[in-house]
Write an enzyme that holds these catalytic residues in place. Structure first.
Site, PDB file in Angstrom:
ATOM      1  CE  LYS A 173      91.376  16.124  17.933  1.00 19.29           C
ATOM      2  NZ  LYS A 173      92.195  15.606  19.018  1.00 19.29           N
ATOM      3  N   GLY A 188      93.006   9.454  20.262  1.00 18.77           N
ATOM      4  CA  GLY A 188      92.110   9.045  21.333  1.00 18.77           C
ATOM      5  C   GLY A 188      92.721   9.042  22.713  1.00 18.77           C
ATOM      6  CD  GLN A 228      86.493  22.036  14.518  1.00 16.56           C
ATOM      7  OE1 GLN A 228      86.769  21.098  15.260  1.00 16.56           O
ATOM      8  NE2 GLN A 228      86.873  22.082  13.262  1.00 16.56           N
ATOM      9  CB  THR A 245      86.755  14.932  21.968  1.00 15.71           C
ATOM     10  OG1 THR A 245      88.030  15.137  21.357  1.00 15.71           O
ATOM     11  CG2 THR A 245      85.703  15.644  21.137  1.00 15.71           C
ATOM     12  NE  ARG A 249      87.549  17.579  17.624  1.00 17.33           N
ATOM     13  CZ  ARG A 249      87.796  17.368  16.334  1.00 17.33           C
ATOM     14  NH1 ARG A 249      87.733  18.373  15.469  1.00 17.33           N
ATOM     15  NH2 ARG A 249      88.131  16.162  15.915  1.00 17.33           N
ATOM     16  CG  HIS A 257     124.269 -15.634   8.960  1.00 16.66           C
ATOM     17  ND1 HIS A 257     125.457 -15.895   8.345  1.00 16.66           N
ATOM     18  CD2 HIS A 257     123.749 -14.554   8.319  1.00 16.66           C
ATOM     19  CE1 HIS A 257     125.667 -15.011   7.383  1.00 16.66           C
ATOM     20  NE2 HIS A 257     124.647 -14.188   7.346  1.00 16.66           N
ATOM     21  CD  GLU A 269      88.041  11.825  14.214  1.00 15.07           C
ATOM     22  OE1 GLU A 269      87.187  12.612  14.684  1.00 15.07           O
ATOM     23  OE2 GLU A 269      89.001  11.381  14.869  1.00 15.07           O
ATOM     24  CD  GLN A 288      92.347  15.758  13.682  1.00 10.60           C
ATOM     25  OE1 GLN A 288      92.579  16.582  12.803  1.00 10.60           O
ATOM     26  NE2 GLN A 288      92.888  15.867  14.880  1.00 10.60           N
ATOM     27  NE  ARG A 343      94.177  11.193  14.657  1.00 12.79           N
ATOM     28  CZ  ARG A 343      92.864  11.069  14.893  1.00 12.79           C
ATOM     29  NH1 ARG A 343      92.144  10.137  14.256  1.00 12.79           N
ATOM     30  NH2 ARG A 343      92.259  11.876  15.734  1.00 12.79           N
TER      31      ARG A 343
END
Length: 865
Positions: free
Chosen positions: A23, A132, A183, A136, A117, A823, A297, A309, A311
């Site tokens: 993160k 998750g 943050q 956080t 976080r 097959h 996010e 965020q 990812r």
């Protein structure tokens, strides 16, 4: 950078994963993108976490125990994880760590509110998001509270959900460390999630925005239903406005509170169309920077959008790389080959080097480009007809692409395409002697390969192999070979179509092809019965085999009375079939010659379930049934108007199908036989690299392409980091389900059955081998773990020829993947098993041990208990 306890986000980039976690590294990289606003802050580094773990009592011992525990032992996982959280959470912060955090807060504003976080080193990776899994905390105010929540984040590395997730991903808990992001809080009026690709269909051109009022945590945790907006080509093309009854807001002085939303505002859109389009444009910039679709996010305040965020969307099936913007449609090779597992790089590259048509790689699987054939009406009709007969789900997926208007076919034109296989015309007769000729050609080519390759090593081996691959393609692509395969398929289609039309007889070819000659895969199953005949005459051999635990048993077997004869029987079988294995289209998969113990439980089952001479009896019984069906069909046809003509045509096609149906299995056998020779030579080179200290493990070459392997042999060097990345990627690809059809825009389609003849509650599939059978379902995901008894019904994801020995004793077959001429279907018909393939999610919808009824003529399965 080494040893820093705290680092500002602005000084972090994607290379900082090991220091600040996934993160933190992503946020630092995001802050460097022009036009992207990321709330300021700092990271408490993994060096601080290591300090805590070093001082936490028992942590080392607990981690060792956790790494050894079976992931299925959930009680042990729960207990160890809880103890680790307790130990880490109770360990005081070292003074140096507390001082570093306090100093960072002084720089950023110690009176401000912060989000604290978790940022693990196994998090937000390209191959696994781990989203998750750790904790956080929002709106944390004051130095002491922030220090306390940093400690809580460290402890959250060991939540039960995080530990379980890592275990399933194959991640060693001892290698994962925790950074913490601190943050500045944004107090938003709206927040949510942006997917820069459609997370359901995979369409890379379509973005989805989830939006709610207040803090995004309410949306992420499922507390509220969001508005959902779909944006495509710069405009909102769909929106759903939810009733947003509650929201999560920051509280003055710290913490959050859930509050009701006034009724008049509940149906208000969270975002305007212009705001949604602006957000998606921002997302596209982020996506372009990271080079893959993103799960982002975001939050919105009076200053505009902030990104908190981003990812990778790890659940999307990757798209083949291309060098143009043409819309393309790809067909899965694995579904045609009955092997949908991920392949390793060496296997992928060698399949591509020996394939007759260009192959495209995505998600550890191979695809062929069907765009050109779909573009022209004649070839399009032929492709849909042939594909539809073999696999209706693939045809449905292709038709969905055509119906969606994504694909723009060319105007009608003459393209020389063959008429659809089901046009009613009687196929041309083929000379049965070509089967004998083709088999002899293949054997001569293989013998020459074996003779010449033994003299080659080092770079000369790779040069020789490149020439051998051309011979490989010549053998496989021989027009006579294609003619022989098509002769059997066309005769099968004609008989099934005409006899159902004229007599109401469904899938008549299933019985007419019983015990057809030259079927090397059915012979593989029957000849293991012959091995069992040798074993059963020696009780000491049976007792010895019941105790076999490793692959060296053949060396010890002659020491037992009767063991030399049994060993010779095993060796003769391995000489003919030892190259076969599960997933045999991947040269990296170990053949049964290298894992002969896999044969032992099957042989012992045959000893218990069958009497002497069972193979010959079964073959003769099948031949008699086929002849009886032929007589019956011809007699019934003669009683019809124009009966003699119809009977003559049917007789010719029966003669053709019996001459050529068995050969359908031989080309795959020839390919795998050659691949086994390639494999043995390449493993000798891998062993040489191990002896030279270039490789730690011979199987590391599986994660190199053929070209990279050749280069490693030439320069005596291997990029270990590349091998590690490839191993990580392979693990992630294994978790993906490949689609039958994939577009260049990322739309993944698996097709659906459009039928109204399936009883309620039954599972639809493709009828590939006639008959109805009721029995106990045995759900088998790994052939090595099969525990089957006579009369059981095998339920699995797919079968390739290596599964044939298991077919001898079962009564029915159900697979998730397969087609009429793949097959598993061919061998099910050969052994007279009722079989239904292409049953979506069969291994999850059918319980192991459940009684089921397989309708192999109609194509569905009833669940009885």
């Amino acid at each position: 950078m080494s040893g820093r306890l705290v680092v500002d986000l602005q000084d972090v980039d994607a290379a900082g994963l090991a220091e600040v976690g996934g993160k933190g590294a992503h946020l630092g990289e995001l802050s460097r993108i022009d036009g992207v606003r990321v709330p300021s802050g700092f990271c408490v580094t993994t060096h601080a976490f290591r300090r805590i773990m070093a001082e936490a009592p028992e942590s080392g011992e607990l981690l060792d125990r956790l790494s050894r525990v079976d992931e299925g032992d959930q009680e042990a996982v729960r207990s160890l994880a809880a103890r680790l959280r307790q130990v880490v959470g109770a360990t005081p912060l070292p003074d140096e760590v507390a001082a570093a955090v306090t100093g960072a807060l002084a720089r950023h504003g110690e009176r401000s509110a912060y989000a604290v976080r978790s940022s693990a080193t196994a998090e937000d990776l390209p191959t696994a998001s781990f989203a998750g899994q750790q904790d956080t905390y929002l709106n944390v105010v004051g130095t002491e509270e922030i220090l306390r929540h940093v400690s809580r984040c460290w402890a959250s590395l060991f939540t039960e959900r995080a530990v379980t997730y890592r275990g399933r991903q194959g991640v060693d808990h001892r290698t994962v460390h925790m950074g913490v992001v601190v943050q500045r809080m944004v107090v938003p009026r709206a927040s949510g999630i942006l997917f820069t690709a459609d997370p359901v269909t995979g369409d890379r051109r379509t973005a989805t925005v989830d939006a709610g009022f207040g803090l995004g945590e309410a949306l992420v945790s499922g507390l509220v239903d969001p508005d959902v907006l779909t944006v495509r080509h710069g405009e909102v093309v769909a929106r759903t406005i939810a009733a947003k009854r509650r929201a999560l807001h920051a509280v003055q002085g710290g913490g959050t509170r859930e509050t009701p939303i006034e009724e008049r505002r509940q149906r208000e859109p969270v975002l305007t169309d212009d705001q949604a389009v602006e957000l998606v444009a921002l997302g596209r910039r982020i996506e372009a920077h990271f080079g893959s679709p993103q799960d982002i996010e975001w939050c919105l305040d009076d200053d505009g959008f902030h990104i908190v965020q981003s990812r990778p969307i790890t659940t999307l099936f990757p798209v083949p790389e291309r060098d143009d913007d043409v819309f393309r449609v790809y067909l899965s090779v694995g579904h045609q080959q009955m092997m949908t597992d991920a392949m390793k790089p060496l296997g992928l590259s060698m399949w591509r080097l020996t394939a007759l048509a260009p192959m495209y790689e995505a998600g550890g699987r191979l695809f062929v480009d069907a765009t050109a054939r779909l573009a022209v009406p004649g070839s399009r009709a032929t492709l849909l007809d042939v594909v539809g007969r073999g696999d209706p789900l693939t045809r449905d997926a292709l038709e969905t692409v055509l119906e969606n208007g994504e694909f723009e076919p060319t105007p009608a034109e003459t393209d020389g395409g063959a008429p659809p296989a089901g046009d009613g015309a009687e196929p041309d007769e083929a000379d049965p002697s070509i089967v004998t000729e083709l088999i002899e050609r293949s054997r001569r080519s293989l013998a020459e390969l074996e003779r010449e390759i033994g003299t080659k090593s080092g770079p000369a081996l790779f040069a020789f192999l490149r020439e051998a691959f051309e011979e490989h393609k010549r053998v496989v692509g021989d027009p006579l070979n294609i003619r022989a395969i098509m002769a059997g398929m066309e005769a099968t289609w004609w008989l099934n179509d005409r006899l159902e039309e004229w007599l109401g007889e469904k899938n008549a070819a299933d019985t007419l092809t019983l015990s057809a000659p030259d079927n090397v895969t059915s012979e593989m199953g029957l000849e293991l019965l012959d091995v069992a005949d040798v074993v059963r005459t020696h009780p000491e051999v049976v007792a010895f085999l019941e105790g076999v635990e490793d692959d060296g048993f053949l060396d010890e077997l002659p020491k037992v009375p009767g063991g030399a004869e049994a060993r010779d029987a095993f060796e003769a079988y391995l000489d003919r079939y030892g190259m076969r294995c599960v997933g045999e289209i991947d040269i990296t998969x170990p053949p049964v010659r290298e894992r002969p113990s896999a044969l032992v439980p099957v042989v012992l089952d045959h000893v218990r379930a069958f009497g002497p001479g069972a193979a010959a009896r079964r073959f003769e019984d099948g031949r008699r049934r086929a002849l009886a069906k032929e007589r019956e069909v011809l007699e019934r046809l003669r009683d019809l108007p124009d009966g003699e003509r119809r009977a003559d045509a049917a007789r010719r096609m029966i003669r053709q199908v019996r001459a050529f149906a068995g050969y359908r299995e031989y080309p795959k056998y020839a390919i795998v036989s050659r691949s086994f020779v390639y494999r043995q030579a390449l493993l000798r080179e891998a062993d040489e690299l191990v002896r030279a200290g270039v490789l730690a493990d011979r199987e590391d070459v599986h994660y190199l392409t053929f070209d990279e392997f050749e280069e490693a042999v030439r320069v005596r060097r291997v990029d270990e980091r590349l091998v590690r990345r490839r191993k990580d990627a392979f693990r992630s690809y294994q978790a993906l389900t490949p689609p039958r059809v994939l577009t260049s825009e990322g739309v993944a389609l698996s097709g659906a059955y459009r039928r109204d003849d399936v009883p309620e509650g039954a599972l639809a599939g493709l009828a590939v081998s006639a008959g109805t059978v009721e029995g106990r379902a045995r759900v088998v995901l790994d052939m090595a773990e099969a525990d089957l008894e006579a009369g059981d019904i095998l339920v699995t994801r797919f079968t390739d020829p290596s599964w044939s020995p298991l077919f001898v004793g079962i009564a029915g077959l159900v697979t998730e993947v397969g087609g009429l001429m793949t097959h598993g279907a061919v061998i099910a018909r050969e052994y007279g098993l009722a079989a239904v393939v292409g049953v979506e999610r069969a291994t999850r919808l059918i319980r192991d041990g459940q009684r089921i009824r397989v309708h192999g003529t109609e194509g569905y399965i009833e669940l009885l208990s």
